[in-house]
Structure formats: structure tokens, C-alpha cells
Design an enzyme around this catalytic site. Sequence first.
Site, PDB file in Angstrom:
ATOM      1  N   GLU A 190      10.240   1.104  10.313  1.00 14.25           N
ATOM      2  CA  GLU A 190      10.943   2.764  10.898  1.00 14.25           C
ATOM      3  C   GLU A 190       9.734   4.108  10.407  1.00 14.25           C
ATOM      4  O   GLU A 190       9.634   4.421  10.130  1.00 14.25           O
ATOM      5  CB  GLU A 190      11.106   1.947   8.879  1.00 14.25           C
ATOM      6  CG  GLU A 190      12.137   0.931   9.644  1.00 14.25           C
ATOM      7  CD  GLU A 190      13.050   0.943   8.128  1.00 14.25           C
ATOM      8  OE1 GLU A 190      12.852   1.726   7.078  1.00 14.25           O
ATOM      9  OE2 GLU A 190      13.497  -0.372   8.121  1.00 14.25           O
TER      10      GLU A 190
ATOM     11  N   LYS B 169       0.766  -1.085  -0.184  1.00 14.61           N
ATOM     12  CA  LYS B 169      -0.058  -0.166   0.136  1.00 14.61           C
ATOM     13  C   LYS B 169       0.893   1.442  -0.061  1.00 14.61           C
ATOM     14  O   LYS B 169       1.142   1.443   0.940  1.00 14.61           O
ATOM     15  CB  LYS B 169      -0.462  -0.026   1.506  1.00 14.61           C
ATOM     16  CG  LYS B 169      -2.006   0.787   0.549  1.00 14.61           C
ATOM     17  CD  LYS B 169      -2.364   2.101   0.755  1.00 14.61           C
ATOM     18  CE  LYS B 169      -1.800   3.146   2.307  1.00 14.61           C
ATOM     19  NZ  LYS B 169      -2.182   4.261   1.592  1.00 14.61           N
TER      20      LYS B 169
ATOM     21  N   CYS C 164      13.853  10.790   7.317  1.00  9.29           N
ATOM     22  CA  CYS C 164      13.307  10.650   8.549  1.00  9.29           C
ATOM     23  C   CYS C 164      14.235  10.292   9.137  1.00  9.29           C
ATOM     24  O   CYS C 164      14.827  10.737  10.535  1.00  9.29           O
ATOM     25  CB  CYS C 164      13.274   9.360   8.318  1.00  9.29           C
ATOM     26  SG  CYS C 164      15.072   8.265   7.746  1.00  9.29           S
TER      27      CYS C 164
ATOM     28  N   GLU D  36       9.162  15.973  15.609  1.00 12.79           N
ATOM     29  CA  GLU D  36       9.326  15.645  14.295  1.00 12.79           C
ATOM     30  C   GLU D  36       8.739  16.805  13.525  1.00 12.79           C
ATOM     31  O   GLU D  36       7.226  16.608  13.788  1.00 12.79           O
ATOM     32  CB  GLU D  36       8.958  14.749  14.023  1.00 12.79           C
ATOM     33  CG  GLU D  36       9.349  14.349  12.298  1.00 12.79           C
ATOM     34  CD  GLU D  36       9.495  12.926  11.755  1.00 12.79           C
ATOM     35  OE1 GLU D  36       8.540  12.710  12.088  1.00 12.79           O
ATOM     36  OE2 GLU D  36      10.263  12.004  11.511  1.00 12.79           O
TER      37      GLU D  36
HETATM   38  P1  NAD Z   1       2.482   8.165   7.629  1.00 12.88           P
HETATM   39  O1  NAD Z   1       2.662   7.748   8.515  1.00 12.88           O
HETATM   40  O2  NAD Z   1       1.206   8.935   7.755  1.00 12.88           O
HETATM   41  O3  NAD Z   1       2.321   7.316   6.125  1.00 12.88           O
HETATM   42  C1  NAD Z   1       2.477   6.301   6.130  1.00 12.88           C
HETATM   43  C2  NAD Z   1       1.511   5.459   5.292  1.00 12.88           C
HETATM   44  O4  NAD Z   1       0.505   4.609   6.023  1.00 12.88           O
HETATM   45  C3  NAD Z   1       0.787   5.689   4.438  1.00 12.88           C
HETATM   46  O5  NAD Z   1       0.647   4.783   3.072  1.00 12.88           O
HETATM   47  C4  NAD Z   1      -0.211   5.810   4.576  1.00 12.88           C
HETATM   48  O6  NAD Z   1      -1.754   5.705   3.562  1.00 12.88           O
HETATM   49  C5  NAD Z   1      -0.464   4.900   5.759  1.00 12.88           C
HETATM   50  N1  NAD Z   1      -1.404   4.842   6.980  1.00 12.88           N
HETATM   51  C6  NAD Z   1      -1.471   5.979   7.376  1.00 12.88           C
HETATM   52  N2  NAD Z   1      -2.863   5.908   8.712  1.00 12.88           N
HETATM   53  C7  NAD Z   1      -2.462   4.094   8.524  1.00 12.88           C
HETATM   54  C8  NAD Z   1      -3.603   4.094   9.282  1.00 12.88           C
HETATM   55  N3  NAD Z   1      -4.772   3.702  10.433  1.00 12.88           N
HETATM   56  N4  NAD Z   1      -3.554   2.041   9.159  1.00 12.88           N
HETATM   57  C9  NAD Z   1      -2.547   1.807   8.370  1.00 12.88           C
HETATM   58  N5  NAD Z   1      -1.962   2.527   7.341  1.00 12.88           N
HETATM   59  C10 NAD Z   1      -2.322   3.588   7.765  1.00 12.88           C
HETATM   60  O7  NAD Z   1       3.314   8.839   7.343  1.00 12.88           O
HETATM   61  P2  NAD Z   1       4.027   9.561   6.246  1.00 12.88           P
HETATM   62  O8  NAD Z   1       3.443  10.731   6.176  1.00 12.88           O
HETATM   63  O9  NAD Z   1       3.540   9.185   4.813  1.00 12.88           O
HETATM   64  O10 NAD Z   1       6.073  10.114   5.730  1.00 12.88           O
HETATM   65  C11 NAD Z   1       6.495  10.397   7.028  1.00 12.88           C
HETATM   66  C12 NAD Z   1       6.917   9.813   8.135  1.00 12.88           C
HETATM   67  O11 NAD Z   1       7.679   8.676   8.354  1.00 12.88           O
HETATM   68  C13 NAD Z   1       7.445  10.254   9.289  1.00 12.88           C
HETATM   69  O12 NAD Z   1       7.832  10.294  10.729  1.00 12.88           O
HETATM   70  C14 NAD Z   1       8.824  10.049   8.981  1.00 12.88           C
HETATM   71  O13 NAD Z   1      10.315  10.506   9.777  1.00 12.88           O
HETATM   72  C15 NAD Z   1       8.502   8.859   8.868  1.00 12.88           C
HETATM   73  N6  NAD Z   1       9.812   7.729   8.182  1.00 12.88           N
HETATM   74  C16 NAD Z   1      10.369   7.276   8.763  1.00 12.88           C
HETATM   75  C17 NAD Z   1      11.713   6.290   7.874  1.00 12.88           C
HETATM   76  C18 NAD Z   1      11.807   5.293   8.391  1.00 12.88           C
HETATM   77  O14 NAD Z   1      13.273   4.878   8.035  1.00 12.88           O
HETATM   78  N7  NAD Z   1      12.285   5.274  10.252  1.00 12.88           N
HETATM   79  C19 NAD Z   1      12.026   6.173   6.836  1.00 12.88           C
HETATM   80  C20 NAD Z   1      10.585   7.357   5.960  1.00 12.88           C
HETATM   81  C21 NAD Z   1       9.536   8.121   6.794  1.00 12.88           C
HETATM   82  O1  6OD Z   2      18.032   3.307   3.462  1.00 14.31           O
HETATM   83  C1  6OD Z   2      17.845   2.940   3.496  1.00 14.31           C
HETATM   84  O2  6OD Z   2      17.423   1.850   3.902  1.00 14.31           O
HETATM   85  C2  6OD Z   2      16.046   3.536   4.444  1.00 14.31           C
HETATM   86  N1  6OD Z   2      14.953   3.245   5.318  1.00 14.31           N
HETATM   87  C3  6OD Z   2      16.175   5.470   4.682  1.00 14.31           C
HETATM   88  C4  6OD Z   2      15.389   6.016   5.247  1.00 14.31           C
HETATM   89  C5  6OD Z   2      14.905   7.066   4.696  1.00 14.31           C
HETATM   90  C6  6OD Z   2      14.247   7.692   5.571  1.00 14.31           C
HETATM   91  O3  6OD Z   2      13.094   9.021   5.131  1.00 14.31           O
END
Ligand code: NAD
Ligand code: 6OD
Length: 486
Positions: free
Chosen positions: A254, A178, A288, A390
Site C-alpha cells: 500500500e 517493524k 495516503c 506526493e
Molecule cells: P516510508 O516508506 O518512509 O517508511 C515506511 C516504513 O518502511 C518505515 O517503517 C521505515 O522504517 C521502513 N523502511 C524505509 N526504508 C526501508 C527499506 N529500504 N527497507 C525496509 N524498510 C524500510 O513511509 P513513511 O514516511 O513512514 O509513510 C508515509 C508514506 O506512506 C506516504 O508515501 C504515504 O502515502 C504512504 N502510505 C500509504 C498508505 C496506503 O494505504 N496506500 C497508507 C499510509 C501511508
Molecule cells: O482504512 C484502511 O484500512 C487504510 N489502510 C487506511 C489508510 C490510510 C492511509 O493513511
Amino acid sequence: MRTLQHFINGEFTSSTQGQSFDKRSPVDNRVIASVAEAGEAEVDAAVTAARRALQGDWARLGTDKRVAMLHAVADEITRRFDDFVEAEEADTGQPHHVIAHAFVPRGAANFKIFADVVKNVPAESFQMETPDGRGALNYAIRKPKGVIAVVCPWNAPFLLMTWKVGPALACGNTVVVKPSEETPLSATLLGEVMNTVGVPPGVYNVVHGFGPGAAGEFLTRHDGVDAITFTGETRTGTAIMKAAADGIRDVSFELGGKNAGIVFADADFDAAVDGIFRSAFMNTGQVCLGTERVYVERPLFDRFVQALKLRCEAVKYGRPSDPGANYGPLISQEHRRKVLSYYERAVAEGATLVTGGGVPPMPAELADGAWVQPTLWTGLPETASVVREEIFGPCCHVRPFDSEDEVVVLANANRYGLSTTLWTRDLARAHRMAAAIEVGITWVNSWFLRDLRTPFGGSKQSGIGREGGVHSLEFYTDLRNVCIKL
Ligand code: NAD
Ligand code: 6OD
């Protein structure tokens, strides 16, 4: 304008009741695609196809042929490199060089590395003694965990999705992806690649749509899903963990971060400015692993802030196709409203605004895009919301520190624990700091330097589990022991 469909059982399909939503360009807010929106019926069809493939053609293929097929997927991504670059540029609006040099090549690499890991991983075995003197042999086997739900964010869509799909398929699982509603293109394109290469129908499925009360929730609640791998916000992780509790499904998370960048006075000044600038502002701050809290040892503080300010004020806004541009928009108007609300809050909380803080003047054809200025603040206490929460935008707060002990306490005083970038020439200090800072990843004199064999993930509220190299096998396989009495 494109029409995007789901990819279920090897076929591109619309929603049964014709539901769809618009995807808008971040650069000018124009609608660029009409995307099919999955309801429970489409999610169920995808999970059912994944279950059938898991028990059928995919299982029969065997490891060697599966590994070869994943190498072929990587090669086909490379062959269609320009299509993937174009898709990611259209979805995210980020500069061409970021997508072409950092994000899309990782898509191909993610398939190759995990295919090779699975092929080369050794098996564990123990010979034991028994009272009758004949002994017993124990050995462990790894089986696929099953149907994996892969729920993805929008910030580096292809990199982050393939980082999960690669190991899941390499281990013999099947997936239902998804993608974020903001970035549906590259996941859909990958369906074409799967068909070209001959990956059996049902192994890779994509359903489009939103999160709560929609496709994301339908998928994570579906009782045909065996495990959920998710990248996104920490509060979404909480909702998904509740869904996973029904049926005791495993999760790999993550999540968010509020990462510290730490610069000691002995650091290579120019390298540190460059590293901190990239870590805070690459991808318009939507990484992230990005830095939103910078701590600079006091003797360097004023000079460092001035150098960062100059770098921020030199960015060139523009479309991905503009060769002079090195700085893109945020992903959406909604995300821009969130980031700008933090820009206002910082000033209300007493910040000194060093640079930025608003929306840049843009030419008429880009005026409706989600543009914001790179922004620096100083002077806030650690209790200020922009220092604690964040933001996921191009901004950071810079604060001086006086000792190693002090900066460790400052860095750790946050609920997140994803990554740190540390700048010093003193390697003994670097080792001490890396052990003391509560994060999953510490970079010393670098940032986002990735060896895909290493454990990747967050401590504290930044995640659950580690992925990367053999560590991904912990989540994507079911490890079983066999004990044979000899
Ligand atoms: P988000 O949590 O809003 O959405 C991520 C995904 O989850 C989307 O596909 C969304 O449709 C889905 N989703 C939302 N609510 C849901 C629910 N209740 N049940 C199931 N699916 C649901 O995140 P975003 O705004 O798309 O991305 C930004 C966030 O992602 C930031 O907090 C960032 O730090 C984090 N992030 C973390 C990493 C990591 O490796 N730790 C990497 C990239 C992004
Ligand atoms: O490099 C990766 O494998 C990874 N998960 C990066 C995450 C980036 C976050 O925005």
C-alpha cells in the site's frame, strides 16, 4: 521518559549491544522515549521465534480457538482504549478526536473483522467427470503463508499495523512487525495485550529501528520471512520489492498517492467543501488517501476556493490534550522541512498562494513542534512539482475544469492511482467517472468511509494487491487444490 523494548517471543527485550534511539514529540520536539534499536541479531531472534510458533502452538490451536483469541485481543484493546489513545497521541501529536474516534477503534475492528472472515469463508470445490465414469472431486484448502514481515508507516500507526496483523494472524500466520521509527508506542503496547490474552509466544513480534541498512532492511531481506506486507512510500516499496526478489517472496504493497478531489457544479456545496477540507487536512494532511489535487467545475470555482480558505484559516492548533484544538503538527522536523520545501517551490513555480504557506505563530512551549499552516494554491500548470508529486502535508492545489472528459484526463495524468473523492448529485455521471478514473478506491459524496469487507489498495504506482475482507486471504494464505479420484 519511557524506555521501549522489542517484543520477541512473548518477552520485552533490549538490544544485545544496548543500541537505542530517541523518539521526539511532534508537538514540542522533546524526547519522549528511548527506543531499543534492532540489529541483525534481534531481527533474527524475532524471525526464529515466529517460525517456531508457526509450526508449534499457533498451528495446534485450530481455527475456532484462534478466532476466539483474536476476538479477545480486540476486547482487550477496547478495555485498554485510553492507553492506546494516549500512545498514539504521544507518537503523532494528532487531535484527540481523530485518534479516539477514527484510529484506535479501527485497531479493535481489524482483529474482529478478519477473525470472522476466516471463520465464515466458504471452500471452493468442483466435481469433475472422468473417462472411467467414476469422476473426481477437487477442493481447495487454505494454509497460512508462513512468517509475515509487516513494515509500517507513521501516519496512522495503530490502524495501519493492525490492518495487516489482524488478517495475518487470523489466517494462522505469525508476524514480525517493524513499526515506523517515528511511532514505536502502539505496536509495543499491543505486545502487552497479546500476553494478557494468552496468544502463544512468537506469534506477534516487534522489532524497532530504521529502514535502509537497518531493522527494516534486515527484516525484509531475512530468508526466514515468507512474505512481506508493507505500507509506505512508493520508492521504499521499490527497495523492498528488490529484497523480496531473493527467495521469490510475495508482497502486498500500500503505497503513495496524489489523489484528486473532483467537485461538479451540481454538488451539495456545503457537503463538498466539508468533504474536500477533511480529505486534504485531516491528520495534518498525512493520510495516503488524502486529496492534494482539487478540480472544481468552473461556475463554482471562486466560491469554493473562498470557502476552503475560510476553513483553513479557522483551524485551532494545539496539543492533543487541548479540548479546543482540532489541528496537530506534522510528524517530525524532518518531515516539516520536506513540506516547507514544497511550500517554497510552489511559489517559485508561479502559484497564487490563497492561504498558509508557512509556519504558524505558536506559544513558546510549542514553538519547537513541527507545525505548518494548512495551505492552498491556485494557478499552477499540471506539470508543477506540487501538482505531480506526493507531499503528504496539509496542502492542495485547486484548479477549475469545464467538462467531465477534461477532468478525467486531468485526474488520470499521474503515476499514482490510490483514491478519488467525487462530489456530484448526478449518479449516472458518478458511475461513469468511477469506471474511468484509474484508482483503487472512488468515494462518491464521501471520503474515507470504510467497510472493511471491501477491496482496499492502489492502482498504478500506489500499490500491489488488495486487502480487506476475503481479498486479504489472497495474500495471507497459500491456496492449494486437492484432487481425489473417486
Ligand atoms: P516510508 O516508506 O518512509 O517508511 C515506511 C516504513 O518502511 C518505515 O517503517 C521505515 O522504517 C521502513 N523502511 C524505509 N526504508 C526501508 C527499506 N529500504 N527497507 C525496509 N524498510 C524500510 O513511509 P513513511 O514516511 O513512514 O509513510 C508515509 C508514506 O506512506 C506516504 O508515501 C504515504 O502515502 C504512504 N502510505 C500509504 C498508505 C496506503 O494505504 N496506500 C497508507 C499510509 C501511508
Ligand atoms: O482504512 C484502511 O484500512 C487504510 N489502510 C487506511 C489508510 C490510510 C492511509 O493513511
